[in-house]
Design a protein around this motif. Structure first.
Motif, PDB file in Angstrom:
ATOM      1  N   HIS A 171      14.420 -11.770 -40.257  1.00  0.00           N
ATOM      2  CA  HIS A 171      13.772 -11.708 -39.318  1.00  0.00           C
ATOM      3  C   HIS A 171      12.509 -12.019 -39.966  1.00  0.00           C
ATOM      4  O   HIS A 171      11.134 -11.997 -39.143  1.00  0.00           O
ATOM      5  CB  HIS A 171      13.731 -10.636 -38.358  1.00  0.00           C
ATOM      6  N   LEU A 172      12.038 -11.162 -41.261  1.00  0.00           N
ATOM      7  CA  LEU A 172      11.072 -10.781 -41.602  1.00  0.00           C
ATOM      8  C   LEU A 172      10.738 -12.632 -42.130  1.00  0.00           C
ATOM      9  O   LEU A 172       9.154 -12.007 -41.872  1.00  0.00           O
ATOM     10  CB  LEU A 172      10.947 -10.084 -42.616  1.00  0.00           C
ATOM     11  N   ARG A 200       8.301  -7.634 -37.258  1.00  0.00           N
ATOM     12  CA  ARG A 200       6.834  -7.841 -36.823  1.00  0.00           C
ATOM     13  C   ARG A 200       5.634  -6.328 -36.604  1.00  0.00           C
ATOM     14  O   ARG A 200       4.809  -6.748 -37.653  1.00  0.00           O
ATOM     15  CB  ARG A 200       6.818  -7.860 -35.250  1.00  0.00           C
ATOM     16  N   LEU A 201       6.233  -5.271 -36.718  1.00  0.00           N
ATOM     17  CA  LEU A 201       5.730  -3.849 -37.336  1.00  0.00           C
ATOM     18  C   LEU A 201       5.419  -3.430 -39.141  1.00  0.00           C
ATOM     19  O   LEU A 201       4.422  -3.732 -39.310  1.00  0.00           O
ATOM     20  CB  LEU A 201       6.222  -2.880 -37.148  1.00  0.00           C
ATOM     21  N   PHE A 202       6.449  -4.399 -39.837  1.00  0.00           N
ATOM     22  CA  PHE A 202       5.971  -4.507 -40.942  1.00  0.00           C
ATOM     23  C   PHE A 202       5.727  -5.431 -41.486  1.00  0.00           C
ATOM     24  O   PHE A 202       4.810  -4.984 -41.882  1.00  0.00           O
ATOM     25  CB  PHE A 202       7.985  -5.027 -41.434  1.00  0.00           C
ATOM     26  N   HIS A 204      15.476  -5.828 -34.687  1.00  0.00           N
ATOM     27  CA  HIS A 204      15.464  -6.872 -35.850  1.00  0.00           C
ATOM     28  C   HIS A 204      13.559  -7.083 -35.442  1.00  0.00           C
ATOM     29  O   HIS A 204      13.068  -6.746 -36.915  1.00  0.00           O
ATOM     30  CB  HIS A 204      15.850  -7.644 -37.100  1.00  0.00           C
ATOM     31  N   SER A 205      13.692  -7.649 -34.811  1.00  0.00           N
ATOM     32  CA  SER A 205      12.202  -8.776 -34.978  1.00  0.00           C
ATOM     33  C   SER A 205      11.161  -7.825 -34.904  1.00  0.00           C
ATOM     34  O   SER A 205      10.320  -8.166 -34.818  1.00  0.00           O
ATOM     35  CB  SER A 205      12.880  -9.380 -34.179  1.00  0.00           C
ATOM     36  N   HIS A 206      11.741  -7.061 -33.760  1.00  0.00           N
ATOM     37  CA  HIS A 206      10.705  -5.365 -33.668  1.00  0.00           C
ATOM     38  C   HIS A 206       9.800  -5.249 -34.516  1.00  0.00           C
ATOM     39  O   HIS A 206       8.742  -4.995 -34.921  1.00  0.00           O
ATOM     40  CB  HIS A 206      10.632  -4.908 -32.310  1.00  0.00           C
ATOM     41  N   PHE A 207      11.436  -5.702 -35.713  1.00  0.00           N
ATOM     42  CA  PHE A 207      10.347  -3.871 -36.828  1.00  0.00           C
ATOM     43  C   PHE A 207       9.859  -4.415 -37.956  1.00  0.00           C
ATOM     44  O   PHE A 207       9.266  -4.318 -38.350  1.00  0.00           O
ATOM     45  CB  PHE A 207      12.015  -3.384 -37.702  1.00  0.00           C
TER      46      PHE A 207
END
Lengths: 1211, 283
Positions: free
Chosen positions: A583-584, A499-501, A494-497
């Protein structure tokens, strides 16, 4: 009635109760209000709302028929949609002008008498419309919205039916956005098409959606109607004149402040006057005759001037809730049309007011011009100034104002275009954050790889389809998004996503319109080609015209997610993932804090160079501010999402919710950030994003202790007077705050805020970073003002011109350095103190970059070297039995750690070398040697500190991580070639002077394949292979192999294999060779010994194998059962060729004698026919005897040597 | 060479049921003399592969396998030197290499009484000398050598062509002074998806920004392009922004429809490359 009011105002002004210009306020004094003044203050704080309401009241009739009037600013909460039409009709406003006696009958008054406001006008309008529009008034509660929509449609229709011939070159028909057309006849309505915002999704029945509600109301404390309040007001004033006189403005301001809080209580989110802000109904598409206004026909000039002065003061002192609403109102007055007899309803009201209305037009315009005269209009945006300068009324009512406007316009460069290009780009892959080492497992890494692609696939699908009718985000993408979330959860990605988001969000939406996926893209190329470059700018303007206004919903639109932001919002909603949201939120908070920490730098404006810096600074500021606002909006959305309710909760629910939620801490401490920003004099950066964050509050949040404090502080910001602040900075803050307090959820903002003990008399925020473009970008609704004026276009265009305004910046603090000795720190500070700020920035920048590069360099050199050594060590040890891998790794790493300590030494060297270089390049040439060397030293010191700090803490872990990764790779690839072999392969190079024009490997493989095809069959009848051609092919093969440029291992291996196959086929006479005439001549010499031309080919092959191949050639394949089988099938066997090859192998060192011996022995064990076996054995003997005998001989490859001769089948 | 959809369809239609032999290729060249041979070969290969994919299942039913194996056995019994397998493949419209694989698999299964591993089969196809039966080895070799669409030899040729074009492209980039990071370097840095080249400083080609270049030594038809978009090009876009694909053997013009979105198609190295003046001046 009117006379009364004027009298009161005159008294007030005369007695300096309301100073025309208030002196600067020292805020902490505000807290000390004398008790004696309390009763008075209560009355005083009612004054501004009263005044605003009064003005609306007085002008309602004129504005009814003119451009759609805005709601009267000070409207009370009594205008909820639940109110029926009849109630509305009975509202106070109508009686204020007509029948004040009816007042006591009004039910809503207990909620606040100022409900007066809009109702009067409303009634008139309702009446007017219901009569004019086919008695549509049956259903009073919907008539307004229905009527409005109808008008919208009407104007849309007119917009859609252009003149029969569109003439894009005609500036009158297509004047630039915001520019006046060349109309000189002011009495004619403009033909300009002004697209109407269509907001069918926001009908009046859903008032929560539109919160252009009008916040100012009279305090509930004043429990009397406005009429009676007027009486009381007068009385009190008269009775307390002396005390009133002694009142300074401070008290008044304090009272107003309280008023601001109290009015929140009485605010009604559903004020039905809201839609009137959208000016859809207003525009001259309706062919009302514009009543001419003449200065000579103005009555009561003196009172009007007095009123204008009073009103202007209120605006100037920030006493009005939203200055832009007031400005809008003034412009409406300026452009009012008065009543025209034909269409208006015939209500009593109208009849009574008609003659007055007629006259009022002149008065209104006079009043408006007077007010404008007081305002600082020179800071307005250029397009706006142009419209004002071209306004005939201003010209005739106040030539001096007209002249000032003209000058301001000519000198203004603050042009604003609402259309900025938006290019959708992806977030780039950064190995530092995105490669395998950032993931816990291979699986997580690969799943994320897929998720990234799926995310963009969804985005593209949305871009392509979301505007199509019937396309539904949730229906089409919902399940895909949730599947994606499930995958992310499974691998904790989730954290990677997130960040991408978040990065993609900024990438796409930082533009002013939230990412114009729908329209911001480059126009269709075909259309552009058709138009030619000449018309491009016009097309752009046209596009702007059609597109921009529709993206704006009145002067106070609700918070929205325009353009691409919609995708991100819907994505969050469809995902419905707690983990993702969390995460977001983390990611957004981090980014917000990072951006909020932007250093605001002052610039000397002594020379031209500073100008450039300043522009850069502004640009940087704009980008950061817009990003912050975007991120904050999404953060607010996520934070308040769980609490969002459709309905305003009941009081009981609210109390329990408040009690519950008061216990939790906010995710992001906006209060602290806000306070800090005020202290640091950087609220111009912080307030605009906090406003975005807060605009998404749920109904309860404003009542929480924490947020109460935030809102109080923000209100103080509105009221605080700061002469030092850059005008546009202030304007931006006022605009966003004015907007914020119109937000529906804040409508009931508690009045009982206790001001914190926070003192902010030092508050000033004076780096002028805001420009018109930014102001309009942040507050697109300000464009409404311009549109209003544009609708009343008259006069001729002014000339263009202007100069670049110099803006004088002042101070802002920069970062403090972080190192040790106090003395050193002081010295360093002192050093920087008298140097230009760019020096400090350069040094800090260099230190930061060199430090970071140093770490990278150490990784790429020292660490990589150590890892390589580790690889060798591991390779040796891994082979020794099956060792314990973990232990092995530990051992090897431990060995390397000592050497890792070198990193610090090397790091220091690096910084010492690179730091000064960079500083020297970046500082001006003329920098004195001493300054330069100090700057270098500081930069080196800071860089070393940064790099070595990191290295000493992390080098061991880094080595271990890298070694482990390499080791894992090593274990995974089974047949990993030894480094030595690899190197051998790499060392091969083209021969010197190679032109790289040899045939391509693929070509040669292909041709050899064709030969093999013919050899193994089936062949066409008479199909043969030309000897010369084949000889030539083998020659080219040699060339190809010698040029290494296009060769790759697989090609070379394949060539090796194919040629061995070819040799086998040649040896067993499977290749149908044809000898051309030429070849016979030629070959006669070469093949002098034997007539069989195959020898030549075999010799060629042997030489190519030996000389030209870089990879080992699998010549042993010639001994395979299959290939020997070719020989076995031949009836008249010739062993000479085969024997020739055997000798060749030995001579060319392709095989050793013993190897051949082994191969022959293995062959003899296979089940051959007895005849064949005998021949094999014989061959074996002959080869061995001969070879052992002649071993010392060189050049034994000559076929003449072969004693065996032809071995024929014995049968 | 760019082909219109109509031109392409004409060729594809002609290819309908052509067998993948060198004789067929000759005919193809005669029929479309204006097209380049490599383009024709590439299209032929792709069309044939599509046809094989469609009929793949039908040749792999237990009945079919049994029939083929029995026919092979009967055939070699009569004449071991005749091209039994090759003719069988041509007769049933199946790729010779794949027919060889079916029969080899069946043969090994009978011999070993177990299903042979894929690696073993592949290894034997690559080097038929490893096949324990001499006759079968010859038959298999004959199939793989004669097949011009499948088989280890063809695979190798395709690989070689791909590699050669990458080298060519690299040469052109060097010649134009465009600095780049190549695929192997990218892999070493841990990129999860790697185009052939990433330009360190982006350039503009025909008005489009290019961050990366992918070389494809094949003809870009609809199905292969779709697959590439899905597996590669969009992934590159997702990570590195817009880029350029060079289909050295041409493509269907109509497929070049994502230019605005950031995927540009060319059939040669672009000639009008606009570079960032700033960085060029420094060179």
């Amino acid at each position: 009635m009117k006379r009364n009011i004027c009298a009161v105002i005159l008294i007030l002004v005369r007695n300096k109760l309301l100073p025309v210009r208030a002196a600067s306020v020292v805020p902490n004094v505000e807290n000390h209000i004398h008790d004696k003044l309390v009763s008075l203050s209560l009355l005083q704080k009612d004054f501004v709302p009263f005044l605003l309401n009064f003005l609306r009241e007085q002008t309602s009739q004129i504005l009814t028929n003119g451009p759609s009037t805005p709601a009267k600013t000070p409207s009370s909460k009594a205008h909820g949609s639940q109110r029926t039409g009849s109630e509305r009709r009975a509202s106070l406003g109508s009686f204020l002008t007509a029948t004040p006696e009816a007042l006591p009958a009004r039910r809503g008054r207990r909620k606040g008498s100022s409900s007066v406001s809009a109702s009067g006008r409303q009634v008139a309008r309702d009446l007017g419309r219901s009569l004019a529009e086919e008695e549509d008034g049956k259903n009073d509660s919907v008539s307004w919205s229905a009527g409005r929509r109808k008008r919208s449609e009407a104007s849309l229709v007119s917009a859609r039916s252009p003149p029969s011939q569109l003439n894009l070159n005609n500036l009158e028909e297509f004047p630039p956005m915001g520019a006046a057309s060349g109309w000189t006849n002011k009495s004619k309505p403009s033909r300009r098409i002004n697209p109407t915002p269509v907001s069918a999704e926001r009908p009046l029945s859903k008032p929560k959606m539109c919160f252009t509600s009008t916040p100012v109301s009279q305090s509930p404390a004043a429990r009397f109607s406005s009429a009676s309040s007027l009486e009381a007001f007068t009385t009190v004033q008269e009775g307390n004149l002396t005390s009133v006189i002694s009142n300074s403005l401070q008290e008044e301001r304090e009272m107003l402040k309280k008023e601001r809080y109290s009015l929140r209580i009485s605010l009604d989110p559903g004020t039905p006057t809201k839609p009137s802000y959208t000016r859809s109904a207003s525009l001259p598409a309706e062919s009302h005759l514009v009543t001419c206004a003449y200065p000579t026909k103005v009555s009561c000039k003196k009172q009007l001037e007095c009123l204008a002065q009073l009103y202007s003061s209120c605006i100037a002192e920030n006493l009005v809730p939203n200055i832009f609403l007031e400005l809008f109102f003034v412009l409406q007055l300026l452009t009012s049309k008065g009543t025209s007899t034909a269409e208006d309803g015939d209500s009593d009201l109208e009849v009574n007011e008609r003659s007055k209305g007629k006259q009022c037009v002149h008065n209104c315009v006079y009043f408006a011009v007077q007010v404008l005269d007081y305002q600082i209009i020179s800071h307005l945006e250029k397009g706006m100034l142009k419209l004002l300068a071209e306004n005939e009324r201003i010209a005739s009512f106040s030539p001096t104002l007209h002249e000032r406007l003209r000058q301001a316009y000519e000198s203004s460069t603050a042009k604003v275009s609402l259309l900025l290009p938006c290019s959708v780009q992806s977030v780039s892959f950064q190995p530092e954050t995105d490669n395998r080492s950032n993931f816990p497992s291979d699986r997580a890494f690969h799943i994320f790889k897929k998720q990234r692609d799926i995310f963009y696939e969804l985005l593209r699908e949305w871009e392509d389809n979301h505007e199509k009718t019937g396309w539904d985000f949730e229906r089409v993408l919902g399940n895909k998004i949730r599947a994606m979330m499930a995958h992310l959860s499974a691998t904790c990605n989730h954290s990677h996503f997130a960040r991408l988001f978040q990065k993609q969000l900024i990438q796409m939406c930082k533009g002013p319109t939230g990412g114009g996926a729908s329209w911001g893209d480059t126009p269709d190329q075909d259309v552009l080609n058709m138009l030619g470059s000449d018309n491009l700018s016009r097309l752009k303007r046209l596009q702007e015209r059609f597109v921009v206004p529709q993206s704006i919903r009145g002067p106070c639109p609700p918070p929205s997610f325009p353009g691409c932001q919609q995708f991100f919002r819907d994505f969050i909603l469809s995902a419905g993932s707690y983990q993702f949201n969390q995460h977001l939120v983390d990611s957004l908070c981090l980014k917000i804090l990072e951006l909020n920490g932007l250093t605001l730098v002052e610039h000397e404006h002594s020379d031209g160079e500073a100008d450039m810096d300043e522009q850069d600074e502004k640009k940087r500021f704009t980008v950061v501010l817009l990003s912050l606002r975007l991120l904050a909006k999404f953060l607010g959305f996520l934070v308040f999402l769980p609490y969002r309710t459709v309905e305003q909760p009941t009081r009981d629910l609210q109390d329990s919710a408040v009690a519950l939620r008061n216990q939790t801490l906010p995710v992001l401490d906006v209060l602290k950030l806000l306070r800090q920003s005020i202290w640091d004099r950087r609220s111009i950066l912080t307030i605009p994003w906090i406003v975005e964050y807060l605009s998404l509050v749920d109904h309860i949040a404003p009542f929480l202790d924490y947020y109460k404090k935030v809102f109080c502080l923000l209100l103080l910001m509105v009221l605080s007077e700061d002469k030092e602040m850059s005008f546009l900075n202030k304007l931006l803050i006022l605009a966003v705050l004015g907007w914020l307090f119109q937000v529906e959820s804040l409508a009931l903002f508690p009045s009982c805020c206790v001001l914190s003990a926070f003192h902010f008399f030092s508050y000033q925020d004076s780096v002028p970073l805001v420009d018109q473009q930014l102001l309009y970008t942040c507050c697109p609704y300000l464009g409404e003002l311009r549109k209003l004026l544009a609708s009343f276009v008259a006069g001729s265009g002014a000339k263009n011109g202007g100069f670049i305004r110099k803006i004088t910046p002042t101070a802002a603090e920069s970062l403090a350095p972080k190192h040790f000795s106090l003395e050193q720190v002081e010295l360093e500070q002192a050093f920087f103190h008298n140097q230009p700020p760019s020096l400090r920035r350069t040094v800090e920048f260099v230190a930061e970059r060199v430090g970071s590069n140093c770490v990278k360099h150490i990784k790429a050199t020292l660490v990589a070297e150590l890892v390589q050594r580790a690889e060798v060590m591991l390779q040796d040890k891994v082979k020794e039995e099956d060792a314990n891998h973990d232990k092995l790794l530990e051992e090897v790493c431990a060995h390397l750690y000592e050497e890792g300590a070198q990193a610090l030494i090397k790091g220091r060297e690096f910084c010492k070398k690179k730091g000064p270089e960079a500083v020297r390049v970046l500082l001006p040439e003329e920098t004195s040697a001493a300054v330069l060397s100090s700057a270098e030293d500081i930069a080196v010191e800071l860089a070393t500190e940064k790099a070595c700090g990191w290295l000493s803490a992390n080098i061991a872990a880094l080595i271990k991580r890298e070694v482990r990764a390499t080791f894992n790779r090593m274990l995974k690839v089974p047949g990993l070639p030894m480094p030595g072999e690899d190197a051998l392969e790499l060392r091969r190079d083209c021969p010197p002077g190679c032109q790289h024009c040899a045939p391509l490997p693929s070509q040669i493989i292909n041709e050899i394949k064709d030969v093999l095809c013919v050899a193994v069959g089936p062949r066409d009848e008479g199909e043969v292979i030309d000897y010369v051609w084949l000889e030539c092919l083998l020659g080219r093969l040699g060339q190809t192999l010698r040029c290494r440029k296009f060769m790759c291992p697989t090609s070379e291996q394949q060539l090796a294999k194919c040629t061995v196959e070819l040799a086998s086929l040649l040896v067993s006479d499977r290749v149908p060779l044809s000898l051309g005439i030429k070849s016979q001549e030629k070959s006669s010499e070469r093949l002098r010994v034997k007539t069989n031309p195959t020898y030549g080919l075999l010799k060629l092959l042997l030489s190519v194998w030996k000389e030209d191949f870089g990879t080992p050639v699998p010549v042993q394949l010639m001994f395979s059962k299959k290939n020997i089988g070719y020989l076995a099938e031949v009836k008249q066997r010739e062993w000479d060729l085969f024997l020739f090859m055997l000798h060749g192998f030995v001579e060319h060192e392709l095989m050793r004698t013993s190897e051949i011996e082994n191969c022959l022995h293995t062959l003899e064990e296979l089940p051959w026919s007895s005849d064949f076996l005998k021949e094999l054995e014989m061959l074996s003997r002959v080869f061995l005897s001969e070879h052992h005998l002649e071993e010392p001989r060189t050049n034994s490859c000559e076929p003449t040597r072969q004693s065996l001769g032809t071995v024929t089948a014995q049968s | 060479m760019k082909l219109t959809k109509a031109q392409y369809d004409e060729i594809a239609q002609f290819l309908g049921h052509v067998q993948p032999t060198r004789q067929s290729l000759r005919k193809l060249k005669e029929k479309f003399p204006s097209q380049s041979q490599s383009t024709l070969l590439s299209i032929f290969s792709q069309e044939y592969q599509k046809q094989i994919k469609r009929t793949h299942a039908k040749h792999h039913t237990a009945e079919a396998i049994e029939t083929y194996y029995q026919r092979y056995l009967n055939g070699v019994m009569k004449n071991a030197a005749a091209p039994i397998l090759l003719e069988l493949a041509n007769e049933v419209d199946f790729a010779p290499s794949l027919m060889a694989r079916i029969v080899l698999e069946r043969f090994l299964q009978e011999k070993e009484q177990a299903i042979p591993s894929k690696t073993l089969i592949n290894s034997m196809l690559r080097d038929p000398s490893q096949i324990p039966n001499g006759v079968l080895a010859n038959q298999v070799y004959q199939c793989t050598v004669n097949d011009c669409c499948y088989g280890p030899l063809v695979d190798c040729i395709k690989h070689a062509i791909g590699h050669e074009h990458e080298v060519l492209l690299r040469e052109m980039l060097l010649e134009k002074n465009l600095s780049f990071i190549a695929e192997d370097q990218l892999r070493a840095k841990g990129y999860d998806k790697t185009p052939d080249f990433i330009l360190e400083v982006p350039v503009a080609v025909e008005g489009h920004i290019i961050h990366w270049i992918e070389s494809k030594a094949s003809f870009g038809d609809e199905s292969s392009h779709q697959a590439y978009l899905q597996d590669q090009f969009w992934s590159y876009w997702n990570r590195f922004g817009p880029g350029l694909v060079i289909y050295w053997y041409g493509f269907i013009e109509e497929l070049d429809c994502h230019r605005e979105r950031g995927i540009l198609l060319k059939d040669c190295f672009p000639t009008d490359i606009v570079t960032l003046r700033h960085s060029m001046a420094q060179r």
